[in-house]
Design an enzyme around this catalytic site. Sequence first.
Site, PDB file in Angstrom:
ATOM      1  N   ARG A 275       2.869  -6.957 -11.361  1.00 54.63           N
ATOM      2  CA  ARG A 275       1.924  -8.008 -10.953  1.00 54.63           C
ATOM      3  C   ARG A 275       0.495  -7.572 -11.244  1.00 54.63           C
ATOM      4  O   ARG A 275      -0.328  -8.367 -11.682  1.00 54.63           O
ATOM      5  CB  ARG A 275       2.108  -8.305  -9.455  1.00 54.63           C
TER       6      ARG A 275
ATOM      7  N   ARG B 168      -1.311  -0.225   1.628  1.00 51.03           N
ATOM      8  CA  ARG B 168      -0.745  -1.503   2.080  1.00 51.03           C
ATOM      9  C   ARG B 168       0.714  -1.336   2.498  1.00 51.03           C
ATOM     10  O   ARG B 168       1.147  -1.908   3.494  1.00 51.03           O
ATOM     11  CB  ARG B 168      -0.866  -2.558   0.967  1.00 51.03           C
TER      12      ARG B 168
ATOM     13  N   ARG C 104      -5.291  -7.907  -9.442  1.00 48.06           N
ATOM     14  CA  ARG C 104      -5.729  -7.929  -8.050  1.00 48.06           C
ATOM     15  C   ARG C 104      -6.162  -6.536  -7.614  1.00 48.06           C
ATOM     16  O   ARG C 104      -5.445  -5.560  -7.807  1.00 48.06           O
ATOM     17  CB  ARG C 104      -4.591  -8.412  -7.131  1.00 48.06           C
TER      18      ARG C 104
ATOM     19  N   LYS D 293       7.087 -13.042  -1.314  1.00 49.84           N
ATOM     20  CA  LYS D 293       6.670 -14.093  -0.381  1.00 49.84           C
ATOM     21  C   LYS D 293       5.965 -15.233  -1.099  1.00 49.84           C
ATOM     22  O   LYS D 293       6.259 -16.399  -0.842  1.00 49.84           O
ATOM     23  CB  LYS D 293       5.771 -13.508   0.717  1.00 49.84           C
TER      24      LYS D 293
ATOM     25  N   ARG E 179       0.669 -10.170  11.130  1.00 47.04           N
ATOM     26  CA  ARG E 179       0.901  -8.787  10.705  1.00 47.04           C
ATOM     27  C   ARG E 179       0.886  -7.808  11.859  1.00 47.04           C
ATOM     28  O   ARG E 179       1.124  -6.628  11.650  1.00 47.04           O
ATOM     29  CB  ARG E 179      -0.145  -8.377   9.675  1.00 47.04           C
TER      30      ARG E 179
END
Length: 190
Positions: free
Chosen positions: A128, A145, A134, A14, A89
């Site tokens: 990532r 998640r 992160r 995204k 969401r």
Amino acid sequence: MLNLVLFGPPGAGKGTQSAKLIDKYNLVHISTGDMFRGHIANDTELGKRVKQILADGLLVPDSITIEMLEEEVKNNPQANGFIFDGFPRTVPQAEALDAFLEKNGESISGVVQLDVNEDEIKNRIAERQKISGRADDDADKLLKRIDEYFSKTIHVLPYYEGQGKVAKVNGIGAIEEIFTNICTAIDAVK
């Protein structure tokens, strides 16, 4: 005004595709995740409220998310449109977004669903995490998640499908090929 929802699980691409869409269509990018991380980095009151929630891999309550999103839209009155990344969401968030946009004479133009399987998602987020560090990409939090997406967020799609606004795009492949397919879907609703 062109208002788009970019929809997909964590790691679907995204953020990558949003950056390209912003340039092509001159849209304002609204990423609730980026906004939350910004508030946390700036140690704002909102940042303090959501820091632990995000670190645990959970969803921030609708009331906080919607308030922040409305503020961001109001801060960009000259926008040609918005791309909503990571929002809505939940169905109540989708309903609140529709109500807010309708109050301002606008609506969601289309929803692009990036279709990516769970193995690909895990591989992408592992890569990532090596780069970004992160907190919400840690293995345990990632599983939460992904579970949140497939147990809660996925239910937003039928809401928009009922409005005839969903275009499903294969999110696996070359970035440019995926981008071209997304643009084709967007151009069909412009």
